[in-house]
Design an enzyme around this catalytic site. Structure first.
Site, PDB file in Angstrom:
ATOM      1  N   MET A 169       0.157  -3.316   0.623  1.00 12.54           N
ATOM      2  CA  MET A 169       1.231  -3.723   1.524  1.00 12.54           C
ATOM      3  C   MET A 169       1.437  -2.662   2.596  1.00 12.54           C
ATOM      4  O   MET A 169       1.391  -1.472   2.299  1.00 12.54           O
ATOM      5  CB  MET A 169       2.518  -3.860   0.702  1.00 12.54           C
ATOM      6  CG  MET A 169       3.794  -3.917   1.482  1.00 12.54           C
ATOM      7  SD  MET A 169       4.278  -5.562   1.882  1.00 12.54           S
ATOM      8  CE  MET A 169       4.959  -6.134   0.343  1.00 12.54           C
ATOM      9  N   CYS A 170       1.666  -3.104   3.838  1.00 10.60           N
ATOM     10  CA  CYS A 170       2.143  -2.218   4.892  1.00 10.60           C
ATOM     11  C   CYS A 170       3.184  -2.997   5.688  1.00 10.60           C
ATOM     12  O   CYS A 170       3.800  -3.924   5.162  1.00 10.60           O
ATOM     13  CB  CYS A 170       1.008  -1.690   5.764  1.00 10.60           C
ATOM     14  SG  CYS A 170       0.179  -2.925   6.778  1.00 10.60           S
ATOM     15  N   ARG A 171       3.388  -2.673   6.941  1.00 18.72           N
ATOM     16  CA  ARG A 171       4.419  -3.373   7.717  1.00 18.72           C
ATOM     17  C   ARG A 171       3.974  -4.779   8.101  1.00 18.72           C
ATOM     18  O   ARG A 171       4.722  -5.738   7.970  1.00 18.72           O
ATOM     19  CB  ARG A 171       4.769  -2.569   8.972  1.00 18.72           C
ATOM     20  CG  ARG A 171       5.876  -3.201   9.799  1.00 18.72           C
ATOM     21  CD  ARG A 171       6.339  -2.243  10.899  1.00 18.72           C
ATOM     22  NE  ARG A 171       7.411  -2.849  11.669  1.00 18.72           N
ATOM     23  CZ  ARG A 171       7.224  -3.450  12.847  1.00 18.72           C
ATOM     24  NH1 ARG A 171       6.023  -3.533  13.376  1.00 18.72           N
ATOM     25  NH2 ARG A 171       8.247  -3.964  13.483  1.00 18.72           N
ATOM     26  N   MET A 196       5.257  -6.233   4.929  1.00 15.65           N
ATOM     27  CA  MET A 196       6.683  -6.215   4.608  1.00 15.65           C
ATOM     28  C   MET A 196       7.469  -7.163   5.488  1.00 15.65           C
ATOM     29  O   MET A 196       8.485  -7.708   5.054  1.00 15.65           O
ATOM     30  CB  MET A 196       7.253  -4.799   4.745  1.00 15.65           C
ATOM     31  CG  MET A 196       7.074  -3.908   3.532  1.00 15.65           C
ATOM     32  SD  MET A 196       7.805  -4.536   1.996  1.00 15.65           S
ATOM     33  CE  MET A 196       9.549  -4.639   2.397  1.00 15.65           C
TER      34      MET A 196
END
Length: 111
Positions: free
Chosen positions: A62-64, A90
């Site tokens: 997961m990242c932005r 996210m």
């Protein structure tokens, strides 16, 4: 190496079934808001901390927005990990109403 992208609902299901979610965002992003089930390993530390990641469970990155985590997922897949990337990161996670908490455990926000 191809990595499968999953939507937030599938990522949540995978974690509920035993996968490990790894949030690769920077410290300030993590502190503002992250999935409560995630483990924080900033992208710049992934190579040095790979031994902390289980090899017997699926890793969900997961990242932005999904770009940085996609790169990490490809790297982990190349090292033999069973890995998925969360499409939309996210931002997508929060948009569908999945929980986001800050560093203190209070409701968080995605930055």
């Amino acid at each position: 190496m191809d990595v499968v992208d999953v939507d937030p609902a599938e990522a949540d299901r995978l974690v509920a079934a035993g996968a490990v979610m790894v949030d690769v965002r920077e410290d300030d992003e993590w502190e503002a808001g992250h999935a409560p089930v995630a483990v924080h390993v900033p992208v710049g530390q992934v190579v040095d901390r790979m031994d902390e990641l289980p090899t017997d469970r699926t890793i969900v990155c997961m990242c932005r927005m999904g770009g940085r985590s996609g790169s990490v997922a490809v790297h982990l897949a190349g090292a033999g990990y069973d890995v998925r990337n969360i499409a939309g990161g996210m931002q997508a996670w929060a948009a569908v109403g999945l929980p986001v908490v800050d560093a203190s455990g209070a409701p968080g926000r995605v930055i």
